[in-house]
Enzyme design. Structure first.
Site, PDB file in Angstrom:
ATOM      1  N   SER A 146       0.855  -1.199   0.000  1.00  0.00           N
ATOM      2  CA  SER A 146       0.000   0.000   0.000  1.00  0.00           C
ATOM      3  C   SER A 146       0.882   1.236   0.000  1.00  0.00           C
ATOM      4  O   SER A 146       2.067   1.162   0.338  1.00  0.00           O
ATOM      5  CB  SER A 146      -0.870  -0.012   1.260  1.00  0.00           C
ATOM      6  OG  SER A 146      -1.396   1.278   1.538  1.00  0.00           O
ATOM      7  N   TYR A 159      -3.766  -0.308  10.170  1.00  0.00           N
ATOM      8  CA  TYR A 159      -3.589  -0.638   8.749  1.00  0.00           C
ATOM      9  C   TYR A 159      -2.184  -0.247   8.294  1.00  0.00           C
ATOM     10  O   TYR A 159      -1.486  -1.027   7.635  1.00  0.00           O
ATOM     11  CB  TYR A 159      -4.647   0.096   7.927  1.00  0.00           C
ATOM     12  CG  TYR A 159      -4.613  -0.161   6.444  1.00  0.00           C
ATOM     13  CD1 TYR A 159      -3.803   0.597   5.606  1.00  0.00           C
ATOM     14  CD2 TYR A 159      -5.418  -1.144   5.870  1.00  0.00           C
ATOM     15  CE1 TYR A 159      -3.782   0.369   4.226  1.00  0.00           C
ATOM     16  CE2 TYR A 159      -5.409  -1.371   4.498  1.00  0.00           C
ATOM     17  CZ  TYR A 159      -4.585  -0.609   3.692  1.00  0.00           C
ATOM     18  OH  TYR A 159      -4.564  -0.826   2.330  1.00  0.00           O
TER      19      TYR A 159
HETATM   20  P1  NAP Z   1     -12.172  -5.009  -0.699  1.00  0.00           P
HETATM   21  O1  NAP Z   1     -12.845  -4.513  -1.909  1.00  0.00           O
HETATM   22  O2  NAP Z   1     -12.751  -4.774   0.651  1.00  0.00           O
HETATM   23  O3  NAP Z   1     -11.935  -6.604  -0.897  1.00  0.00           O
HETATM   24  C1  NAP Z   1     -11.303  -7.327   0.130  1.00  0.00           C
HETATM   25  C2  NAP Z   1     -11.285  -8.785  -0.265  1.00  0.00           C
HETATM   26  O4  NAP Z   1     -10.647  -9.531   0.765  1.00  0.00           O
HETATM   27  C3  NAP Z   1     -12.687  -9.367  -0.409  1.00  0.00           C
HETATM   28  O5  NAP Z   1     -12.673 -10.369  -1.406  1.00  0.00           O
HETATM   29  C4  NAP Z   1     -12.936  -9.983   0.960  1.00  0.00           C
HETATM   30  O6  NAP Z   1     -13.910 -10.995   0.879  1.00  0.00           O
HETATM   31  C5  NAP Z   1     -11.538 -10.534   1.252  1.00  0.00           C
HETATM   32  N1  NAP Z   1     -11.254 -10.772   2.674  1.00  0.00           N
HETATM   33  C6  NAP Z   1     -11.357  -9.895   3.700  1.00  0.00           C
HETATM   34  N2  NAP Z   1     -11.015 -10.500   4.861  1.00  0.00           N
HETATM   35  C7  NAP Z   1     -10.703 -11.792   4.540  1.00  0.00           C
HETATM   36  C8  NAP Z   1     -10.302 -12.924   5.279  1.00  0.00           C
HETATM   37  N3  NAP Z   1     -10.115 -12.856   6.605  1.00  0.00           N
HETATM   38  N4  NAP Z   1     -10.088 -14.091   4.618  1.00  0.00           N
HETATM   39  C9  NAP Z   1     -10.265 -14.180   3.289  1.00  0.00           C
HETATM   40  N5  NAP Z   1     -10.644 -13.137   2.508  1.00  0.00           N
HETATM   41  C10 NAP Z   1     -10.852 -11.962   3.150  1.00  0.00           C
HETATM   42  O7  NAP Z   1     -10.689  -4.446  -0.615  1.00  0.00           O
HETATM   43  P2  NAP Z   1      -9.664  -4.007  -1.769  1.00  0.00           P
HETATM   44  O8  NAP Z   1      -9.663  -2.515  -1.845  1.00  0.00           O
HETATM   45  O9  NAP Z   1      -9.889  -4.824  -2.985  1.00  0.00           O
HETATM   46  O10 NAP Z   1      -8.286  -4.429  -1.066  1.00  0.00           O
HETATM   47  C11 NAP Z   1      -7.596  -5.607  -1.434  1.00  0.00           C
HETATM   48  C12 NAP Z   1      -6.173  -5.480  -0.948  1.00  0.00           C
HETATM   49  O11 NAP Z   1      -5.565  -4.328  -1.544  1.00  0.00           O
HETATM   50  C13 NAP Z   1      -6.040  -5.266   0.562  1.00  0.00           C
HETATM   51  O12 NAP Z   1      -4.891  -5.924   1.040  1.00  0.00           O
HETATM   52  C14 NAP Z   1      -5.847  -3.754   0.683  1.00  0.00           C
HETATM   53  O13 NAP Z   1      -5.154  -3.408   1.871  1.00  0.00           O
HETATM   54  C15 NAP Z   1      -5.011  -3.501  -0.530  1.00  0.00           C
HETATM   55  N6  NAP Z   1      -4.988  -2.123  -1.007  1.00  0.00           N
HETATM   56  C16 NAP Z   1      -6.153  -1.523  -1.386  1.00  0.00           C
HETATM   57  C17 NAP Z   1      -6.079  -0.227  -1.915  1.00  0.00           C
HETATM   58  C18 NAP Z   1      -7.300   0.519  -2.385  1.00  0.00           C
HETATM   59  O14 NAP Z   1      -7.170   1.722  -2.656  1.00  0.00           O
HETATM   60  N7  NAP Z   1      -8.459  -0.098  -2.476  1.00  0.00           N
HETATM   61  C19 NAP Z   1      -4.843   0.409  -2.020  1.00  0.00           C
HETATM   62  C20 NAP Z   1      -3.691  -0.242  -1.562  1.00  0.00           C
HETATM   63  C21 NAP Z   1      -3.782  -1.526  -1.080  1.00  0.00           C
HETATM   64  P3  NAP Z   1     -14.784 -11.399   2.204  1.00  0.00           P
HETATM   65  O15 NAP Z   1     -15.079 -10.126   2.947  1.00  0.00           O
HETATM   66  O16 NAP Z   1     -15.997 -12.072   1.644  1.00  0.00           O
HETATM   67  O17 NAP Z   1     -13.915 -12.335   2.985  1.00  0.00           O
HETATM   68  C1  GCO Z   2      -7.225   5.101   3.547  1.00  0.00           C
HETATM   69  C2  GCO Z   2      -7.282   4.086   2.430  1.00  0.00           C
HETATM   70  C3  GCO Z   2      -5.864   3.722   1.976  1.00  0.00           C
HETATM   71  C4  GCO Z   2      -5.942   2.908   0.708  1.00  0.00           C
HETATM   72  C5  GCO Z   2      -4.632   2.317   0.303  1.00  0.00           C
HETATM   73  C6  GCO Z   2      -3.704   3.370  -0.223  1.00  0.00           C
HETATM   74  O1  GCO Z   2      -8.050   5.033   4.480  1.00  0.00           O
HETATM   75  O2  GCO Z   2      -6.369   6.001   3.423  1.00  0.00           O
HETATM   76  O3  GCO Z   2      -7.993   2.919   2.837  1.00  0.00           O
HETATM   77  O4  GCO Z   2      -5.222   3.014   3.011  1.00  0.00           O
HETATM   78  O5  GCO Z   2      -6.840   1.844   0.839  1.00  0.00           O
HETATM   79  O6  GCO Z   2      -4.049   1.529   1.256  1.00  0.00           O
HETATM   80  O7  GCO Z   2      -2.577   2.742  -0.788  1.00  0.00           O
END
Ligand code: NAP
Ligand code: GCO
Length: 255
Positions: A146, A159
């Site tokens: 992230s 986080y």
């Molecule tokens: P999201 O839309 O909330 O999706 C999260 C996924 O993880 C869902 O499929 C959820 O399914 C699953 N999950 C959550 N807890 C779990 C568990 N204990 N066991 C198995 N599956 C689990 O989130 P996202 O934005 O796609 O984020 C995915 C990854 O990218 C995360 O690691 C997040 O930190 C990272 N990330 C996101 C962003 C962003 O801007 N969105 C940026 C940087 C990094 P269920 O709830 O059904 O289990």
């Molecule tokens: C927040 C967001 C971020 C993004 C991501 C950025 O609350 O600032 O959830 O943490 O999800 O991780 O890279």
């Protein structure tokens, strides 16, 4: 240069947390590059629906619903995958959660929930899958980091700590497993409009901040992470290890 370098035909990829969001589109991209993808999440119906969607798009896909914070469930799922599918060639540790509140208000249970999901699960999954990759002298592990692997912002302390840990755990895995021809790298997404960030997208001020703070002037689109995932899952990255590839519209490049 041949695109064969990016061909994942014959490979099996497990993407944790791929029933929606970033993981879903990473699984979709790996499937489009030829991999058989294994979809995961806790919710069986959501996993099944994603399997159907990807299968309808031509993917070779199976679903394995389990909670990545539950060691027994992980071991049961990995045993079943070994028996039903065979070796996992590509592991994407993507599952993650976000909890937002001032650090002084964070209950220990919330801290533990975030660290268990975002960091400990990465360790638990990779430790078991790597044992099998070491035996085969081959494997690709991609840990989803992230911007918060590098920077902090108020109200997301657990986080941020978890994602800093994922960055350094990625380097630690490289240190131990590179000699076994296992490439362990990270992808660091910027701001993407997924379920995790609905509250942020709907907040006019935060939405404006993201667009102004990001040189590209916008939120990322989850399909824009597919290229980085295919690169780090393929032979094209066989000499890349311990690297975090940021896909952030330039956000980390500027103040
Ligand atoms: P999201 O839309 O909330 O999706 C999260 C996924 O993880 C869902 O499929 C959820 O399914 C699953 N999950 C959550 N807890 C779990 C568990 N204990 N066991 C198995 N599956 C689990 O989130 P996202 O934005 O796609 O984020 C995915 C990854 O990218 C995360 O690691 C997040 O930190 C990272 N990330 C996101 C962003 C962003 O801007 N969105 C940026 C940087 C990094 P269920 O709830 O059904 O289990
Ligand atoms: C927040 C967001 C971020 C993004 C991501 C950025 O609350 O600032 O959830 O943490 O999800 O991780 O890279």
């Amino acid at each position: 240069m041949s695109t064969a370098l990016f061909d994942l035909t014959g490979r099996t990829a497990l993407v944790t947390g791929s029933s929606r969001g970033i993981g879903h589109d990473i699984a979709k991209a790996l499937a489009a590059a030829g991999a058989r993808v294994l979809v995961n999440g806790r919710n069986e119906a959501a996993v099944a629906a994603t399997v159907e969607t990807l299968r309808a798009a031509g993917a070779r896909v199976r679903g394995y619903a389990f909670d990545v914070t539950d060691e027994a469930a992980i071991n049961a799922a990995l045993t079943a995958i070994d028996a039903e599918i065979g070796p996992i060639d590509i592991l994407v540790n993507n599952a993650g959660i976000q909890r937002r509140m001032p650090m002084t208000d964070v209950p220990l249970e919330t801290w533990a929930e975030v660290l268990d999901t975002n960091l400990t699960a990465v360790f638990l999954m990779a430790r078991t899958v790597a044992r099998r990759m070491i035996e085969r002298k081959s494997g690709k592990i991609i840990n989803i980091c992230s911007l918060m692997s590098e920077l902090g912002r108020p109200t997301i302390g657990p986080y941020t700590a978890s994602k800093g840990g994922v960055k350094m755990l990625t380097k630690a895995m490289c240190a131990e497993w590179a000699r076994h021809n296992i490439q362990v790298n990270g992808i660091g997404p910027g701001y993407f409009a997924t379920d995790m960030n609905t509250a942020l997208v709907e907040d006019e001020a935060f939405n404006a901040w993201v667009c102004n703070r990001t040189p590209a002037g916008r939120w990322g689109r989850t399909e824009e992470l597919g290229g980085a995932a295919v690169f780090l899952a393929s032979a094209a990255s066989d000499f890349v290890n311990g690297h975090i590839l940021y896909v952030d519209g330039g956000m980390l490049a500027v103040v």
